[in-house]
Design an enzyme around this catalytic site. Structure first.
Site, PDB file in Angstrom:
ATOM      1  N   CYS A  18       0.841  -1.210   0.000  1.00 55.85           N
ATOM      2  CA  CYS A  18       0.000   0.000   0.000  1.00 55.85           C
ATOM      3  C   CYS A  18       0.870   1.251   0.000  1.00 55.85           C
ATOM      4  O   CYS A  18       0.389   2.336  -0.268  1.00 55.85           O
ATOM      5  CB  CYS A  18      -0.924   0.007   1.198  1.00 55.85           C
ATOM      6  SG  CYS A  18      -0.017   0.236   2.720  1.00 55.85           S
ATOM      7  N   GLU A  56      -5.675   1.984  -8.514  1.00 58.28           N
ATOM      8  CA  GLU A  56      -4.602   1.256  -7.834  1.00 58.28           C
ATOM      9  C   GLU A  56      -4.420  -0.062  -8.583  1.00 58.28           C
ATOM     10  O   GLU A  56      -5.327  -0.892  -8.617  1.00 58.28           O
ATOM     11  CB  GLU A  56      -4.988   0.976  -6.379  1.00 58.28           C
ATOM     12  CG  GLU A  56      -3.913   0.206  -5.635  1.00 58.28           C
ATOM     13  CD  GLU A  56      -4.298  -0.168  -4.206  1.00 58.28           C
ATOM     14  OE1 GLU A  56      -5.406  -0.658  -3.982  1.00 58.28           O
ATOM     15  OE2 GLU A  56      -3.455   0.052  -3.311  1.00 58.28           O
TER      16      GLU A  56
HETATM   17  P1  NAD Z   1      -9.186  -6.909   0.234  1.00 57.47           P
HETATM   18  O1  NAD Z   1      -9.936  -5.670   0.520  1.00 57.47           O
HETATM   19  O2  NAD Z   1      -9.611  -7.765  -0.903  1.00 57.47           O
HETATM   20  O3  NAD Z   1      -9.237  -7.879   1.530  1.00 57.47           O
HETATM   21  C1  NAD Z   1      -8.919  -7.418   2.809  1.00 57.47           C
HETATM   22  C2  NAD Z   1      -9.692  -8.248   3.831  1.00 57.47           C
HETATM   23  O4  NAD Z   1     -11.092  -8.058   3.622  1.00 57.47           O
HETATM   24  C3  NAD Z   1      -9.432  -9.737   3.746  1.00 57.47           C
HETATM   25  O5  NAD Z   1      -9.324 -10.261   5.043  1.00 57.47           O
HETATM   26  C4  NAD Z   1     -10.662 -10.267   3.024  1.00 57.47           C
HETATM   27  O6  NAD Z   1     -11.000 -11.579   3.410  1.00 57.47           O
HETATM   28  C5  NAD Z   1     -11.744  -9.292   3.432  1.00 57.47           C
HETATM   29  N1  NAD Z   1     -12.776  -9.134   2.397  1.00 57.47           N
HETATM   30  C6  NAD Z   1     -12.584  -9.187   1.050  1.00 57.47           C
HETATM   31  N2  NAD Z   1     -13.756  -8.976   0.425  1.00 57.47           N
HETATM   32  C7  NAD Z   1     -14.690  -8.788   1.366  1.00 57.47           C
HETATM   33  C8  NAD Z   1     -16.095  -8.514   1.331  1.00 57.47           C
HETATM   34  N3  NAD Z   1     -16.757  -8.395   0.183  1.00 57.47           N
HETATM   35  N4  NAD Z   1     -16.741  -8.345   2.502  1.00 57.47           N
HETATM   36  C9  NAD Z   1     -16.089  -8.456   3.670  1.00 57.47           C
HETATM   37  N5  NAD Z   1     -14.755  -8.713   3.767  1.00 57.47           N
HETATM   38  C10 NAD Z   1     -14.067  -8.877   2.629  1.00 57.47           C
HETATM   39  O7  NAD Z   1      -7.648  -6.504   0.118  1.00 57.47           O
HETATM   40  P2  NAD Z   1      -6.415  -7.407  -0.330  1.00 57.47           P
HETATM   41  O8  NAD Z   1      -6.496  -7.663  -1.791  1.00 57.47           O
HETATM   42  O9  NAD Z   1      -6.252  -8.563   0.572  1.00 57.47           O
HETATM   43  O10 NAD Z   1      -5.199  -6.415  -0.032  1.00 57.47           O
HETATM   44  C11 NAD Z   1      -4.757  -5.450  -0.931  1.00 57.47           C
HETATM   45  C12 NAD Z   1      -5.376  -4.111  -0.660  1.00 57.47           C
HETATM   46  O11 NAD Z   1      -5.089  -3.712   0.682  1.00 57.47           O
HETATM   47  C13 NAD Z   1      -4.808  -2.999  -1.519  1.00 57.47           C
HETATM   48  O12 NAD Z   1      -5.853  -2.161  -1.918  1.00 57.47           O
HETATM   49  C14 NAD Z   1      -3.835  -2.276  -0.597  1.00 57.47           C
HETATM   50  O13 NAD Z   1      -3.593  -0.931  -0.922  1.00 57.47           O
HETATM   51  C15 NAD Z   1      -4.559  -2.391   0.694  1.00 57.47           C
HETATM   52  N6  NAD Z   1      -3.647  -2.213   1.810  1.00 57.47           N
HETATM   53  C16 NAD Z   1      -3.735  -1.033   2.487  1.00 57.47           C
HETATM   54  C17 NAD Z   1      -2.864  -0.802   3.525  1.00 57.47           C
HETATM   55  C18 NAD Z   1      -2.921   0.490   4.279  1.00 57.47           C
HETATM   56  O14 NAD Z   1      -2.291   0.561   5.309  1.00 57.47           O
HETATM   57  N7  NAD Z   1      -3.660   1.493   3.844  1.00 57.47           N
HETATM   58  C19 NAD Z   1      -1.913  -1.765   3.878  1.00 57.47           C
HETATM   59  C20 NAD Z   1      -1.875  -2.962   3.176  1.00 57.47           C
HETATM   60  C21 NAD Z   1      -2.760  -3.175   2.131  1.00 57.47           C
END
Ligand code: NAD
Length: 500
Positions: A282, A384
């Protein structure tokens, strides 16, 4: 039959509890390596019940005793660092040395949590009125939850639970179902370090597990890190249910390259920040805004040369710079963005598509891609991408570069490369971004500061870990106390109490 990564509930490993199962891939080989259990509502409710039952005793355990567990945990994490990093590499794909960097940051959060007795000291005022003293103390919230993304299976859960737990809360962690093993193993180490059963529970799962946490009345607070659409959903749903929420979302971090920058050092910094971890951070750097064509031409030429020597391959080989993307679907998505950029008219200077790594032909490898002449209207600029795709945007002035950043929907991280203090100071003062670097490409705050973006990169009022973390995981209570002299008899007072 593949091994199953299950849950940790009330101090016991629960292999799958009859839940649905999902494949977990090794991104370097493209093979299904394991399966992960996807918790049902009933399974998550068991974890919440365990945390709820553990809360009264844990709340009344002294902060110093809570911290003794953290001291022992730090030692165990260091002893098992190889195992943890291998788990990260085998499920995420990132190179082992990069996993070690992530683990080190996780451990720094344990070190910060070891300071809980100091962090929870509260505030005291003597004689706020005659014979009246007043103080604020920071009490735990109760059962709290963390939901984490795939890209930092060790570090991001550790932004949350060590601090939440030393503050006296009990915890339910829902790690990413794509990279579950390290998060579970590290929680098991906390038990080995002496954490009582039920204080930390881990449930694997997807939307069903998350929705159970968001809707259960016993859960007092939710900390989330992931993509912006899900962060917004988590924030809206959990706050509507009366919970305290911090939900960190996605990013599109820009670096401004000023014409006076130390070009060679800036290019080295940009390479690591754009392509490290295959761009799946991120705080990655997917956009460089070059001020003036001289800076633009120089950076493109130098990056082109660097990309020709960047080593792409399996993360278990520590000589590599960059590993594969996390899974096939994400690989296709990122590749689709490169196709789109070409369609949109950006100049693809380096094309990483069609990369095949000998011996790893089925891995999800995409080598570094570099676009020049990207404009603010293009999708590859706005979205992104979360892959090894770097966009060069050319502008005429620092102000034009800053306007681009300030107008972007995300505001996680940014950086300026310059030798000019006045430019740097104007930048840090006026840029609408939460984490800002000057000649630092990845300005990720240390554990005793706090981490959080602005705009659509963070929903909520408090950032993650550090001083904001202590505030997030505790509730202020202010007590005003009087021990009047029995010698003095006071009559009733009907005016509002004051020092007049
Ligand atoms: P994601 O949003 O797909 O998943 C994150 C979490 O949410 C997981 O535990 C997943 O199981 C859950 N999830 C997914 N879909 C869901 C839904 N429909 N309803 C409820 N829960 C759900 O993210 P990802 O692909 O695992 O990670 C990458 C993303 O995370 C990127 O956008 C990145 O920028 C972001 N990120 C942000 C930071 C920050 O500090 N701002 C840090 C790391 C990653």
């Amino acid at each position: 039959m593949k091994s199953i990564v299950g849950h940790l509930i009330n101090g016991e490993l629960v292999p799958d509890n009859g839940d649905r199962l999902q494949d977990v891939y090794n991104p370097a080989t493209g093979e299904v390596a394991k399966q992960v259990a996807l918790a049902s509502k009933a399974t998550v409710e068991k974890a919440i019940a365990a945390a709820d039952a553990a809360f009264p005793a844990w709340r009344n355990t002294s902060p110093a005793k809570r911290c003794q567990v953290m001291f022992r945990l730090k030692v165990l994490l260091e002893e098992h660092s190889e195992t943890i990093c291998n788990m990260i590499t085998d499920e995420h794909g990132k190179v082992h040395h990069d996993a070690m960097g992530e683990l080190t940051r996780a451990i720094e959060n344990v070190e910060f949590a070891c300071g809980a007795p100091q962090l929870l000291k509260g505030e005291h005022s003597k004689n706020v009125g005659t014979a009246i003293d007043s103080w604020s103390e920071f009490q735990p919230l109760g059962v709290v939850a963390g939901i984490t993304p795939f890209n930092f299976p060790a570090m991001v859960p550790f932004w949350m639970w060590p601090l939440a737990i030393v503050c006296g809360n009990t915890f339910v962690l829902k790690p990413s179902e794509r990279t579950p093993s390290a998060s579970l193993f590290m929680a098991q180490l906390a038990l080995e370090a002496g954490l009582p059963a039920g204080v930390l529970n881990v449930v694997m799962g997807d939307k069903e597990a998350v929705d159970t946490l968001l809707n259960d009345k016993r859960v007092q607070a939710v900390s989330f890190v992931g993509s912006t659409p899900i962060a917004e959903y988590i924030y809206t749903t959990a706050t509507a249910n009366g919970k305290r929420v911090q939900a960190l979302g996605g990013a599109k971090n820009h670096a401004i390259l000023m014409p006076d920058a130390d070009m060679d050092n800036a290019v080295s910094a940009i390479m690591g920040a754009a392509y490290g971890s295959c761009g799946e951070r991120c705080m990655a750097l997917p956009v460089v805004v070059a001020v003036g064509d001289e800076a633009g031409d120089a950076v493109v030429e130098k990056l082109k040369a660097e990309l020709s020597t960047m080593k792409v391959g399996p993360g278990r080989d520590n000589n590599n710079d960059m590993g594969p993307l996390v899974n096939k679907a994400h690989f296709e998505k990122v590749k689709g963005y490169v196709d789109k950029g070409v369609e949109e008219g950006a100049i693809l200077v380096v094309d990483g598509r069609d990369t095949v790594i000998k011996g790893y032909e089925n891995g999800f490898f995409l080598a570094g891609c570099l676009f020049d002449h990207v404009t603010a209207e293009m999708k590859i600029y706005k979205d992104e991408i979360f892959g090894p795709v770097l966009c060069i945007v050319r502008v005429k002035s620092q102000q034009e570069a800053m306007d681009l950043i300030n107008d972007h929907e995300y505001g996680n991280g940014t950086c300026i490369f310059t030798r000019d203090g006045e430019s740097a100071r104007y930048f840090t003062d006026n840029i609408k971004v939460g984490m800002v670097g000057v000649n630092i490409p990845l300005p990720v705050p240390v554990s005793y500061q706090s981490f959080g973006g602005w705009k659509r990169s963070l929903f909520g009022d408090l950032s993650m870990y550090g001083p904001d973390g202590v505030r997030f995981w505790t509730r202020r209570k202010t007590i005003t106390q009087r021990w009047p002299s029995s010698q003095i008899r006071e009559g009733a007072k009907f005016s509002f109490p004051s020092n007049n």
